[in-house]
Every structure is written in C-alpha cells, then in structure tokens.
Design a protein around this motif. Sequence first.
Motif, mmCIF file in Angstrom:
data_model
loop_
_atom_site.group_PDB
_atom_site.id
_atom_site.type_symbol
_atom_site.label_atom_id
_atom_site.label_comp_id
_atom_site.label_asym_id
_atom_site.label_seq_id
_atom_site.Cartn_x
_atom_site.Cartn_y
_atom_site.Cartn_z
ATOM 1 N N GLY A 1 0.778 2.888 -9.459
ATOM 2 C CA GLY A 1 0.300 4.127 -8.859
ATOM 3 C C GLY A 1 0.772 5.348 -9.616
ATOM 4 O O GLY A 1 0.025 6.311 -9.814
ATOM 5 N N PHE A 2 2.013 5.292 -10.076
ATOM 6 C CA PHE A 2 2.569 6.421 -10.827
ATOM 7 C C PHE A 2 1.849 6.590 -12.161
ATOM 8 O O PHE A 2 1.412 7.677 -12.510
ATOM 9 N N TYR A 3 1.704 5.507 -12.908
ATOM 10 C CA TYR A 3 1.152 5.602 -14.263
ATOM 11 C C TYR A 3 -0.368 5.696 -14.305
ATOM 12 O O TYR A 3 -0.920 6.159 -15.303
ATOM 13 N N ILE A 4 -1.044 5.291 -13.240
ATOM 14 C CA ILE A 4 -2.496 5.452 -13.233
ATOM 15 C C ILE A 4 -2.866 6.937 -13.096
ATOM 16 O O ILE A 4 -3.867 7.373 -13.629
ATOM 17 N N VAL A 5 -2.044 7.688 -12.390
ATOM 18 C CA VAL A 5 -2.272 9.122 -12.237
ATOM 19 C C VAL A 5 -1.784 9.889 -13.467
ATOM 20 O O VAL A 5 -2.422 10.817 -13.925
ATOM 21 N N ASN A 6 -0.650 9.476 -13.988
ATOM 22 C CA ASN A 6 -0.008 10.184 -15.095
ATOM 23 C C ASN A 6 0.364 9.186 -16.186
ATOM 24 O O ASN A 6 1.502 8.740 -16.243
ATOM 25 N N PRO A 7 -0.598 8.801 -17.032
ATOM 26 C CA PRO A 7 -0.331 7.742 -18.020
ATOM 27 C C PRO A 7 0.702 8.113 -19.073
ATOM 28 O O PRO A 7 1.114 7.265 -19.848
ATOM 29 N N GLY A 8 1.141 9.335 -19.115
ATOM 30 C CA GLY A 8 2.153 9.736 -20.093
ATOM 31 C C GLY A 8 1.544 10.065 -21.430
ATOM 32 O O GLY A 8 0.350 10.275 -21.569
ATOM 33 N N ASP A 9 2.410 10.094 -22.434
ATOM 34 C CA ASP A 9 1.962 10.496 -23.784
ATOM 35 C C ASP A 9 1.352 9.372 -24.546
ATOM 36 O O ASP A 9 1.612 8.264 -24.530
ATOM 37 N N LEU B 1 0.831 -1.203 0.000
ATOM 38 C CA LEU B 1 0.000 0.000 0.000
ATOM 39 C C LEU B 1 0.874 1.264 0.000
ATOM 40 O O LEU B 1 0.595 2.226 -0.716
ATOM 41 N N GLY B 2 1.930 1.252 0.796
ATOM 42 C CA GLY B 2 2.846 2.389 0.830
ATOM 43 C C GLY B 2 3.536 2.617 -0.500
ATOM 44 O O GLY B 2 3.729 3.762 -0.927
ATOM 45 N N SER B 3 3.907 1.556 -1.187
ATOM 46 C CA SER B 3 4.545 1.689 -2.506
ATOM 47 C C SER B 3 3.584 2.290 -3.515
ATOM 48 O O SER B 3 3.954 3.166 -4.294
ATOM 49 N N PHE B 4 2.337 1.826 -3.480
ATOM 50 C CA PHE B 4 1.317 2.384 -4.365
ATOM 51 C C PHE B 4 1.102 3.870 -4.051
ATOM 52 O O PHE B 4 1.058 4.712 -4.948
ATOM 53 N N GLY B 5 0.973 4.186 -2.778
ATOM 54 C CA GLY B 5 0.779 5.576 -2.370
ATOM 55 C C GLY B 5 1.931 6.472 -2.771
ATOM 56 O O GLY B 5 1.731 7.607 -3.226
ATOM 57 N N LEU B 6 3.134 5.975 -2.632
ATOM 58 C CA LEU B 6 4.312 6.754 -3.012
ATOM 59 C C LEU B 6 4.345 6.988 -4.519
ATOM 60 O O LEU B 6 4.667 8.091 -4.980
ATOM 61 N N GLY B 7 3.988 5.972 -5.287
ATOM 62 C CA GLY B 7 3.934 6.135 -6.741
ATOM 63 C C GLY B 7 2.909 7.165 -7.165
ATOM 64 O O GLY B 7 3.174 8.008 -8.025
ATOM 65 N N THR B 8 1.739 7.113 -6.552
ATOM 66 C CA THR B 8 0.711 8.100 -6.903
ATOM 67 C C THR B 8 1.134 9.498 -6.473
ATOM 68 O O THR B 8 0.885 10.468 -7.179
ATOM 69 N N PHE B 9 1.784 9.606 -5.325
ATOM 70 C CA PHE B 9 2.265 10.912 -4.881
ATOM 71 C C PHE B 9 3.270 11.493 -5.875
ATOM 72 O O PHE B 9 3.152 12.649 -6.276
ATOM 73 N N PHE B 10 4.263 10.705 -6.252
ATOM 74 C CA PHE B 10 5.272 11.203 -7.201
ATOM 75 C C PHE B 10 4.632 11.666 -8.501
ATOM 76 O O PHE B 10 4.974 12.710 -9.041
ATOM 77 N N ALA C 1 5.910 -4.441 -4.620
ATOM 78 C CA ALA C 1 6.193 -3.039 -4.305
ATOM 79 C C ALA C 1 6.620 -2.272 -5.553
ATOM 80 O O ALA C 1 6.151 -1.147 -5.789
ATOM 81 N N ILE C 2 7.466 -2.857 -6.361
ATOM 82 C CA ILE C 2 7.906 -2.192 -7.593
ATOM 83 C C ILE C 2 6.724 -2.019 -8.546
ATOM 84 O O ILE C 2 6.500 -0.944 -9.099
ATOM 85 N N PHE C 3 5.952 -3.093 -8.718
ATOM 86 C CA PHE C 3 4.793 -3.019 -9.616
ATOM 87 C C PHE C 3 3.787 -1.970 -9.132
ATOM 88 O O PHE C 3 3.298 -1.165 -9.920
ATOM 89 N N LEU C 4 3.469 -1.975 -7.835
ATOM 90 C CA LEU C 4 2.463 -1.050 -7.332
ATOM 91 C C LEU C 4 2.940 0.395 -7.326
ATOM 92 O O LEU C 4 2.147 1.311 -7.519
ATOM 93 N N PHE C 5 4.238 0.620 -7.127
ATOM 94 C CA PHE C 5 4.758 1.986 -7.272
ATOM 95 C C PHE C 5 4.533 2.451 -8.710
ATOM 96 O O PHE C 5 4.008 3.536 -8.948
ATOM 97 N N ALA C 6 4.935 1.618 -9.672
ATOM 98 C CA ALA C 6 4.779 1.974 -11.088
ATOM 99 C C ALA C 6 3.303 2.110 -11.458
ATOM 100 O O ALA C 6 2.921 3.050 -12.164
ATOM 101 N N TYR D 1 9.144 10.913 -12.069
ATOM 102 C CA TYR D 1 9.951 10.421 -10.960
ATOM 103 C C TYR D 1 11.221 11.246 -10.908
ATOM 104 O O TYR D 1 11.834 11.521 -11.924
ATOM 105 N N HIS D 2 11.587 11.657 -9.742
ATOM 106 C CA HIS D 2 12.876 12.326 -9.572
ATOM 107 C C HIS D 2 13.414 12.001 -8.189
ATOM 108 O O HIS D 2 12.677 11.604 -7.290
ATOM 109 N N SER D 3 14.705 12.164 -8.040
ATOM 110 C CA SER D 3 15.283 11.931 -6.724
ATOM 111 C C SER D 3 14.870 13.077 -5.812
ATOM 112 O O SER D 3 14.491 14.148 -6.261
#
Length: 128
Positions: free
Chosen positions: A120-128, A43-52, A113-118, A59-61
Amino acid sequence: MNISLLIIGGAIGAVSRYLFGVLLMKRNKQPQFPVAMLVVNLLGSFGLGTFFSFYYGEYHSGDYSDPIYLGLVIGFFGAFTTFSTFSVESVQLFNDKKWKELIAYILISIMGAIFLFAFGFYIVNPGD
C-alpha cells in the motif's frame, strides 16, 4: 479536541470492523480459520500503508499533535484492526488442535499485514 478525534475515529473504525466482519461471516458461515478478522487486519494494514504514503510521503513515527494522525491512524485504524482478537482466535485454534489452520492464520496474518502495508505504501509512492 484530541480526545474527540480519537473517539470519533475509533468509533467509526470499531463499527466498520464489526459490520465488515458480519458481512464476511454471512458469506462464509463455517470458516476453517478466522477469515473475518484476517481480512479486516489485512485490509487495515493496506489502508494504513496507503495513508502513510499519501499523507506523509514516507514512513514516520506518529505525530500526536497532528489531528489527522490522531483521528485516522490511532482512532480509525487502531479500532478497525485488532491484534487482541487475532490473539484470541489463535489461542482458540491452538486449543482446538487445528495445527495447520493455526500456522496458516499466524503466517498469513503477520506476513500478509507487513506485505500489504508495504505494498500500500509503495503503490502510492513508488520512490525514486
């Protein structure tokens, strides 16, 4: 100010992890492997991905001068998720010779964790 943000975010994250873990353990009293920490870390990995994705759009450092990054990413998510507990529970499964559970726990934890971060990230921002 930065230390205060870390303390507040970390306290909220640690308490949230504890309460969520207690809730999960009440529902599953004799789990085959550490379900509570698995769910919390995923859940934390998903949340972090959506936050980023939502906050940065990419994604940035870390930007240690950004108060939101300090309080939420390092503080909250740093305290909510826990690699150290994952390590302890993995060693416990190893010591108990629960080989299938150990392999499942490690694979689901890391790959999930890797899958859910990604995800979460791409569900919010699917890209081009």
